[in-house]
Design an enzyme around this catalytic site. Structure first.
Site, PDB file in Angstrom:
ATOM      1  N   HIS A 235       0.705  -1.298   0.146  1.00 38.65           N
ATOM      2  CA  HIS A 235      -0.020   0.072   0.059  1.00 38.65           C
ATOM      3  C   HIS A 235       0.775   1.586  -0.200  1.00 38.65           C
ATOM      4  O   HIS A 235       1.907   1.224   0.976  1.00 38.65           O
ATOM      5  CB  HIS A 235      -1.080  -0.227   1.213  1.00 38.65           C
ATOM      6  CG  HIS A 235      -2.383   0.652   1.222  1.00 38.65           C
ATOM      7  ND1 HIS A 235      -1.584   2.532   1.104  1.00 38.65           N
ATOM      8  CD2 HIS A 235      -2.978   0.817   1.104  1.00 38.65           C
ATOM      9  CE1 HIS A 235      -2.909   3.080   1.660  1.00 38.65           C
ATOM     10  NE2 HIS A 235      -3.686   2.476   0.887  1.00 38.65           N
ATOM     11  N   CYS A 273      -4.212   2.600  -4.681  1.00 34.45           N
ATOM     12  CA  CYS A 273      -4.743   3.225  -4.058  1.00 34.45           C
ATOM     13  C   CYS A 273      -4.918   4.845  -4.486  1.00 34.45           C
ATOM     14  O   CYS A 273      -4.168   5.306  -4.577  1.00 34.45           O
ATOM     15  CB  CYS A 273      -4.256   3.597  -2.510  1.00 34.45           C
ATOM     16  SG  CYS A 273      -4.808   4.858  -1.157  1.00 34.45           S
ATOM     17  N   HIS A 300      -8.023  -0.247  -4.121  1.00 36.93           N
ATOM     18  CA  HIS A 300      -8.583   1.392  -3.149  1.00 36.93           C
ATOM     19  C   HIS A 300      -8.613   2.264  -3.548  1.00 36.93           C
ATOM     20  O   HIS A 300      -7.293   3.253  -4.057  1.00 36.93           O
ATOM     21  CB  HIS A 300      -7.758   1.905  -2.393  1.00 36.93           C
ATOM     22  CG  HIS A 300      -7.394   0.636  -1.483  1.00 36.93           C
ATOM     23  ND1 HIS A 300      -6.377   0.406   0.041  1.00 36.93           N
ATOM     24  CD2 HIS A 300      -7.342  -0.588  -1.421  1.00 36.93           C
ATOM     25  CE1 HIS A 300      -5.943  -0.077   1.024  1.00 36.93           C
ATOM     26  NE2 HIS A 300      -7.347  -1.274   0.740  1.00 36.93           N
ATOM     27  N   ASP A 353     -12.923   2.791  -1.372  1.00 37.52           N
ATOM     28  CA  ASP A 353     -12.650   3.423   0.150  1.00 37.52           C
ATOM     29  C   ASP A 353     -13.021   4.373   1.137  1.00 37.52           C
ATOM     30  O   ASP A 353     -14.001   5.628   0.022  1.00 37.52           O
ATOM     31  CB  ASP A 353     -10.974   3.019  -0.230  1.00 37.52           C
ATOM     32  CG  ASP A 353      -9.914   3.449   1.048  1.00 37.52           C
ATOM     33  OD1 ASP A 353     -10.649   3.062   1.646  1.00 37.52           O
ATOM     34  OD2 ASP A 353      -8.562   3.537   0.893  1.00 37.52           O
ATOM     35  N   HIS A 354     -12.621   4.816   2.699  1.00 36.19           N
ATOM     36  CA  HIS A 354     -13.603   6.105   3.494  1.00 36.19           C
ATOM     37  C   HIS A 354     -14.687   6.584   2.119  1.00 36.19           C
ATOM     38  O   HIS A 354     -14.203   7.222   1.947  1.00 36.19           O
ATOM     39  CB  HIS A 354     -12.349   6.731   3.227  1.00 36.19           C
ATOM     40  CG  HIS A 354     -10.967   6.532   3.107  1.00 36.19           C
ATOM     41  ND1 HIS A 354      -9.877   7.314   3.730  1.00 36.19           N
ATOM     42  CD2 HIS A 354     -10.977   5.156   4.087  1.00 36.19           C
ATOM     43  CE1 HIS A 354      -8.946   6.861   4.065  1.00 36.19           C
ATOM     44  NE2 HIS A 354      -9.383   5.088   4.322  1.00 36.19           N
ATOM     45  N   TYR A 371     -14.951   4.180   7.658  1.00 36.05           N
ATOM     46  CA  TYR A 371     -15.518   2.585   6.993  1.00 36.05           C
ATOM     47  C   TYR A 371     -17.279   2.211   7.855  1.00 36.05           C
ATOM     48  O   TYR A 371     -17.327   1.462   7.858  1.00 36.05           O
ATOM     49  CB  TYR A 371     -14.751   1.545   8.057  1.00 36.05           C
ATOM     50  CG  TYR A 371     -13.345   1.992   7.531  1.00 36.05           C
ATOM     51  CD1 TYR A 371     -13.082   1.224   5.642  1.00 36.05           C
ATOM     52  CD2 TYR A 371     -12.533   2.786   7.527  1.00 36.05           C
ATOM     53  CE1 TYR A 371     -11.898   0.732   5.467  1.00 36.05           C
ATOM     54  CE2 TYR A 371     -10.772   2.184   7.058  1.00 36.05           C
ATOM     55  CZ  TYR A 371     -10.875   2.180   5.601  1.00 36.05           C
ATOM     56  OH  TYR A 371      -9.187   1.771   5.367  1.00 36.05           O
TER      57      TYR A 371
HETATM   58  C1  DNO Z   1      -6.473   2.834   5.605  1.00 36.51           C
HETATM   59  C2  DNO Z   1      -5.722   1.603   4.646  1.00 36.51           C
HETATM   60  C3  DNO Z   1      -4.514   1.633   5.605  1.00 36.51           C
HETATM   61  C4  DNO Z   1      -3.667   0.283   4.397  1.00 36.51           C
HETATM   62  C5  DNO Z   1      -2.774   0.137   5.045  1.00 36.51           C
HETATM   63  C6  DNO Z   1      -2.866  -1.255   4.424  1.00 36.51           C
HETATM   64  O1  DNO Z   1      -7.891   3.046   5.113  1.00 36.51           O
HETATM   65  O2  DNO Z   1      -5.871   2.009   3.800  1.00 36.51           O
HETATM   66  O3  DNO Z   1      -5.077   1.058   6.868  1.00 36.51           O
HETATM   67  O4  DNO Z   1      -4.741  -0.924   5.234  1.00 36.51           O
HETATM   68  O5  DNO Z   1      -2.222   1.490   5.631  1.00 36.51           O
HETATM   69  O6  DNO Z   1      -1.153  -1.974   5.267  1.00 36.51           O
END
Ligand code: DNO
Length: 394
Positions: A235, A273, A300, A353-354, A371
């Site tokens: 990531h 991401c 992501h 994501d988020h 989340y």
């Molecule tokens: C946050 C996530 C991070 C991710 C880690 C991967 O929302 O994208 O916490 O899980 O960095 O190791």
């Protein structure tokens, strides 16, 4: 060929249930065994138990996020060699349970970092925010890190002093907690004292040194991943620049290039991401995707909106600075290319994501910031629709 739609689930204590995930239309789960201390082995029994729980709900555990990399591995101190051995056993155990995609990061001490978790948007929903001047206040006035002034201009140092004076106690507490206590998915929680002690462990470790520790770690685990059929996906740093004087080495195209030049097998891959990479205006996301498309093992998908002062917040999934149309078009082409090569990994797992905290989630007593259910459901629906449309069109 469609992306595999997943949602992150934090396990049995997550206020979002597996049935909620199914109702959002996802088929897969992104999960980790957060109850196992970082550095310990994930046993077959514990993995299988979680896998059974997910499958009983009609879903599949598609991605591990994260199999965390212990600090001792990042600094190569104490019994780090033993902890790498444990990491390898966990990889073997995951593969023996049929789980083949593993996400991890190599950020020193802190995982993802935000200063505020409830930034109100015009429409009444709440977003995550990174405010650069608040982080400077934390660094200079709250943590009082040794030598921190050298990292900033004198105007920034002065501004931090003024800003600190105007902050309420609860404001100071909020910033400290958000940085030190970790956001959902971070494996560590620090007191100010612990954090200072951790900072000391990075004395003498600059970017080049950390990069070499990462490469040495990869040289140990990637041959095993190759033999097990595991796809490791690193990531990117979030945010993708140094924080609190700590080096970060997975932020740019050049960073990735170095990692893959040193350790070329395809099982050495990327969690692409968009939100993290998109925080830097000098990161050309489509170009980064094109350069490493064949090793993107996990997506992501989210968007951030940045300003010239280094602040950013989490935007709607299809607005902000990320051109999601460009990215998903590339994902679709890459999946087709993989299909033509008869690769097994033609459908790339993605998760929205988020999301924003919105609607009924604003009233819930407990949500995991970023989340909550409904904001991610909205994100997933928008991304799914965008993919559907592009697939029809090209
Ligand atoms: C946050 C996530 C991070 C991710 C880690 C991967 O929302 O994208 O916490 O899980 O960095 O190791």
């Amino acid at each position: 060929m469609k992306m595999t739609q997943t949602l992150r689930w934090y396990g049995p204590n997550d206020p979002v249930s597996l049935m909620d995930v199914r109702q959002a239309g996802a088929t897969g789960i992104v999960n980790a065994l957060h109850h196992i201390p970082n550095g310990d082995i994930w046993s077959v029994q514990e993995i299988q138990k979680r896998k059974d729980e997910i499958e009983t709900a009609g879903l599949s555990w598609d991605v591990v996020e994260s199999l965390p990399v212990h600090e001792k591995i990042k600094t190569r101190t104490a019994d780090f060699q033993q902890i790498i051995e444990n990491y390898k056993v966990s990889m073997q155990n995951l593969a023996s349970c049929g789980i083949y995609v593993i996400c991890y990061n190599f950020m020193p001490i802190l995982d993802w970092t935000r200063t505020r978790l409830d930034m109100p948007l015009d429409n009444g929903s709440l977003a995550l925010e990174f405010n650069a001047s608040e982080l400077r206040v934390f660094d200079l006035q709250i943590l009082k890190r040794e030598g921190a002034e050298k990292d900033y201009s004198s105007a920034e140092v002065e501004q931090a002093k003024r800003k600190f004076k105007n902050l309420s106690l609860s404001g100071i507490q909020r910033i400290s907690d958000n940085v030190l206590k970790g956001l959902p998915g971070s494996e560590e929680v620090y007191s100010m004292e612990d954090f200072n002690a951790m900072l000391d462990t990075y004395k003498g470790i600059d970017g080049d040194q950390l990069r070499s520790h990462l490469v040495q770690f990869l040289e140990e685990i990637i041959p095993l991943a190759e033999s097990l059929g595991i796809r490791m996906c690193i990531h990117p740093d979030d945010p993708p620049f140094t924080l609190l004087g700590l080096p970060r080495v997975v932020s740019t195209m050049e960073d990735y290039q170095h990692i893959f030049d040193q350790v070329p097998p395809l099982s050495n891959g990327i969690t692409f991401c968009t939100g993290s990479l998109g925080v830097r205006s000098d990161n050309d996301l489509p170009a980064i995707f094109d350069a490493f498309a064949d090793r993107v093992h996990f997506l992501h998908l989210r968007s951030t909106k940045r300003d010239a002062q280094g602040n950013f917040f989490e935007a709607d999934h299809l607005s902000g600075d990320v051109d999601m149309f460009e990215i998903i078009t590339r994902v679709i082409k890459e999946q087709r290319r993989r299909a033509s090569e008869k690769r097994e990994d033609t459908s790339i797992p993605m998760r929205p994501d988020h999301g924003h905290q919105m609607l009924d989630d604003l009233l819930k007593p407990k949500i995991n910031p970023g989340y909550s259910a409904i904001g991610r459901l909205r994100g997933l629906a928008e991304l799914r629709g965008l993919e559907w449309g592009i697939n029809k069109m090209i």
